[in-house]
Scaffold this motif. Structure first.
Motif, PDB file in Angstrom:
ATOM      1  N   ARG A 112      -6.392 108.584  43.899  1.00 15.96           N
ATOM      2  CA  ARG A 112      -6.475 107.053  43.667  1.00 15.96           C
ATOM      3  C   ARG A 112      -7.834 106.813  43.270  1.00 15.96           C
ATOM      4  NH1 ARG A 112      -2.504 107.576  47.428  1.00 15.96           N
ATOM      5  NH2 ARG A 112      -0.928 106.090  47.215  1.00 15.96           N
ATOM      6  N   ALA A 113      -8.176 105.558  42.780  1.00 16.20           N
ATOM      7  CA  ALA A 113      -9.431 105.293  42.564  1.00 16.20           C
ATOM      8  C   ALA A 113     -10.348 105.506  43.803  1.00 16.20           C
ATOM      9  CB  ALA A 113      -9.651 103.629  42.198  1.00 16.20           C
TER      10      ALA A 113
ATOM     11  N   GLY B  36      -1.017 116.802  34.007  1.00 13.70           N
ATOM     12  CA  GLY B  36      -0.944 115.411  34.653  1.00 13.70           C
ATOM     13  C   GLY B  36      -1.311 115.662  36.095  1.00 13.70           C
ATOM     14  N   ALA B  37      -1.843 114.286  36.751  1.00 13.60           N
ATOM     15  CA  ALA B  37      -2.123 114.358  38.254  1.00 13.60           C
ATOM     16  C   ALA B  37      -0.862 114.349  38.942  1.00 13.60           C
ATOM     17  CB  ALA B  37      -3.054 113.118  38.446  1.00 13.60           C
ATOM     18  N   LYS B  38      -0.662 114.939  39.905  1.00 14.21           N
ATOM     19  CA  LYS B  38       0.446 114.905  40.925  1.00 14.21           C
ATOM     20  C   LYS B  38       0.722 113.415  41.537  1.00 14.21           C
ATOM     21  CE  LYS B  38       2.225 117.485  44.876  1.00 14.21           C
ATOM     22  NZ  LYS B  38       1.861 118.688  45.777  1.00 14.21           N
ATOM     23  N   THR B  39       2.058 113.046  41.422  1.00 16.01           N
ATOM     24  CA  THR B  39       2.406 111.870  41.881  1.00 16.01           C
ATOM     25  C   THR B  39       1.750 111.679  43.279  1.00 16.01           C
ATOM     26  OG1 THR B  39       4.317 111.829  40.630  1.00 16.01           O
ATOM     27  CG2 THR B  39       4.082 110.198  42.179  1.00 16.01           C
TER      28      THR B  39
ATOM     29  N   VAL C 176      -2.575 107.886  40.521  1.00 12.92           N
ATOM     30  CA  VAL C 176      -2.188 108.332  39.242  1.00 12.92           C
ATOM     31  C   VAL C 176      -0.797 108.847  39.037  1.00 12.92           C
ATOM     32  CG1 VAL C 176      -2.867 109.494  37.244  1.00 12.92           C
ATOM     33  CG2 VAL C 176      -4.658 108.900  38.839  1.00 12.92           C
ATOM     34  N   ASP C 177      -0.038 108.324  38.107  1.00  9.07           N
ATOM     35  CA  ASP C 177       1.363 108.796  37.827  1.00  9.07           C
ATOM     36  C   ASP C 177       1.521 109.979  37.222  1.00  9.07           C
ATOM     37  OD1 ASP C 177       4.166 108.888  37.655  1.00  9.07           O
ATOM     38  OD2 ASP C 177       4.482 106.676  37.126  1.00  9.07           O
ATOM     39  N   SER C 178       2.201 110.947  37.431  1.00 11.18           N
ATOM     40  CA  SER C 178       2.383 112.343  36.897  1.00 11.18           C
ATOM     41  C   SER C 178       2.984 112.148  35.483  1.00 11.18           C
ATOM     42  CB  SER C 178       3.137 113.346  37.734  1.00 11.18           C
ATOM     43  OG  SER C 178       4.328 112.841  37.928  1.00 11.18           O
ATOM     44  N   ALA C 179       3.680 110.909  35.493  1.00 15.36           N
ATOM     45  CA  ALA C 179       4.441 110.852  34.178  1.00 15.36           C
ATOM     46  C   ALA C 179       3.203 110.529  32.925  1.00 15.36           C
ATOM     47  CB  ALA C 179       5.189 109.640  34.123  1.00 15.36           C
TER      48      ALA C 179
END
Length: 529
Positions: A184-185, A177-180, A201-204
């Motif tokens: 961003r957009a 996933g992406a790092k918390t 983007v949420d790492s979850a």
């Protein structure tokens, strides 16, 4: 016209002027009900009280009902056009009926490359790339328990590529996933505050790494002596040069070893060696000659599985144990090799000294080449006779060869070893002269204006399987020229297609004022460019 019946008493307040048409018989009291239609000439001064009954039709400009509450703060000037039905409360400054949605991006997919050495990740929309450019540590924008020391790079605003290392453990089924707070957009605003308000983007929100549709299977490359001597304590079958493991350890390495004799003691001896190497996932199998018999042949096999669950196997590798009178020769590297026709071919053989005195002298050496046409002796260009050295283009693309090195000692005993060489087929190189220039539609020759035919020359195009020393015609290439005009509506209607030959003479006069877009193709057998 004096009244025929004068009143008993004079009028209290006589009118200034007599009525134009006085009533012939005035009533004693006023009419109780007003007329249905208004007077043609209404009074200039209305009565103090309204009419008892409403009019039969509404007024042309009715009164607008007033608001229940006055405007909180009136403007300095009225609104144009006027509002016919103002709101009951003032509008809150800055509020919109439906606020603009804040852009949100998500990580959509992560797919391994065919070799497993890279992972291609795709975001749902353009991103700010986490503020990263060039090559950078993936840990700055990505998160996941399988993340190690990989490097990443953006190929565009929504596509990220992870490049694996020898420490990588990513495999199909891994989560990433992406790092918390890292990605961003993409923000087009010059206001940093607005851009910072975009959610990251949420790492979850992780995705599962998927296997490619075209995952490659292992290619087994073995270095093994075809024969060995009791003079040696052991020999090694080495698979470390095998390909397509993605730079990682093999998921499975399974060895097998059986004696052709079928003797149980040798079967048990070799089985124990193969089992130990399989358990340890060793890419090299070391066999002690003490448990083998002189003159016997032993067959070995290997199965490799890479981390993408692709596998390959080989089961017919043989080694013969010779006595101390036979010269032992071997090949450096794998016994199966892949080469390109434009490469110099080099195969290095080694000779081992016998442990018996008086038989170490080699009296003759030779190299042979076996192909579809049969077996022939072949001379090496190397000063070292044990090395076969052939110039580029000595072997034919798409063909398979077996090269054998054979020696004979003073006792007449022979030893030999062989290597299989597969020659890959290369492409066609298109080499053109005369393109990308501006030309005149006519040329002047001795004061005479002539049509101009500028030349596009593809003579030096060549077949990479044969080399650049052969011209396009000599190499059997077919060149085709298709020309299309552009630059104006008239130019788009012009074309000159289907010319075949190495040299094309373009008709510049026909394409006056146009750009000539020339498409050139070169083909031979099943190849083309």
């Amino acid at each position: 016209n004096p009244s025929q019946a004068p009143t008993a008493s004079p009028t209290a307040a006589p009118t200034a002027r007599p009525s134009a048409n006085p009533s012939q018989a005035p009533t004693a009291s006023p009419t109780a009900a007003p007329t249905a239609r208004p007077s043609a000439n209404p009074s200039q001064a209305p009565t103090a009280l309204p009419s008892v009954r409403p009019t039969s039709s509404p007024s042309m400009n009715p009164t607008v009902p007033p608001t229940s509450a006055p405007t909180a703060r009136p403007t300095w000037s009225p609104t144009v056009p006027l509002t016919l039905a103002p709101t009951s409360a003032p509008t809150r400054p800055g509020a919109t009926a439906s606020p603009t949605a804040v852009p949100v991006v998500t990580l959509k997919s992560a797919t391994m490359s065919s070799t497993g050495s890279e992972i291609a990740m795709l975001f749902s929309d353009d991103t700010d790339q986490g503020g990263e450019t060039g090559s950078f540590a993936c840990s700055s924008v990505l998160d996941g328990q399988d993340l190690r020391d990989e490097t990443c790079s953006w190929t565009d605003a929504r596509s990220l590529v992870l490049i694996g290392t020898s420490n990588s453990v990513f495999a199909p089924g891994s989560s990433i996933g992406a790092k918390t707070g890292a990605v961003r957009a993409a923000c087009l605003s010059t206001d940093a505050t607005i851009c910072a308000s975009y959610p990251a983007v949420d790492s979850a929100d992780t995705v599962t790494v998927t296997a490619p549709d075209d995952a490659v299977a292992p290619i087994i490359q073995l270095s093994v002596p075809t024969s060995t001597s009791i003079c040696k304590d052991s020999f090694t079958i080495d698979a470390s040069a095998s390909l397509n493991n993605g730079g990682r350890e093999w998921s499975a390495v399974e060895w097998s070893a059986v004696p052709d004799s079928g003797w149980q003691n040798e079967t048990d001896f070799l089985g124990a060696i193969a089992s130990a190497a399989t358990t340890a996932k060793d890419s090299a199998l070391v066999v002690q000659t003490s448990g083998l018999s002189v003159g016997s042949v032993y067959t070995f096999g290997l199965r490799l599985v890479n981390f993408m669950n692709q596998e390959a196997s080989i089961a017919d590798v043989t080694v013969t144990l010779q006595d101390d009178s036979v010269p032992i020769v071997s090949i450096d590297g794998a016994l199966s090799q892949i080469v390109n026709p434009d490469q110099q071919l080099e195969i290095v053989a080694q000779e081992e000294q016998s442990c018996r005195d008086g038989v170490n002298t080699i009296t003759s050496r030779r190299w042979t080449m076996t192909a579809d046409a049969g077996t022939t002796d072949i001379a090496t260009t190397s000063k070292r006779p044990q090395t076969l050295l052939l110039p580029a283009y000595s072997v034919t693309a798409g063909q398979s060869y077996v090269f054998t090195y054979e020696v004979t000692n003073a006792e007449g005993k022979q030893g030999s070893t062989s290597v299989t060489v597969d020659v890959q087929s290369l492409g066609i190189k298109l080499d053109l002269f005369g393109c990308n220039r501006t030309v005149s539609p006519v040329v002047i020759d001795d004061g005479v204006s002539l049509l101009n035919y500028p030349v596009i020359d593809g003579t030096y195009s060549f077949d990479e399987n044969l080399g650049s020393s052969l011209s396009a015609d000599e190499a059997g290439l077919t060149l085709t020229y298709d020309t299309y005009g552009s630059g104006s509506a008239d130019c788009l209607t012009k074309s000159d297609v289907g010319f075949q030959g190495a040299v094309y003479q373009a008709n510049a006069s026909y394409f006056t004022g146009c750009t000539m877009n020339i498409q050139v193709t070169a083909v031979k057998d099943t190849r083309g460019v």
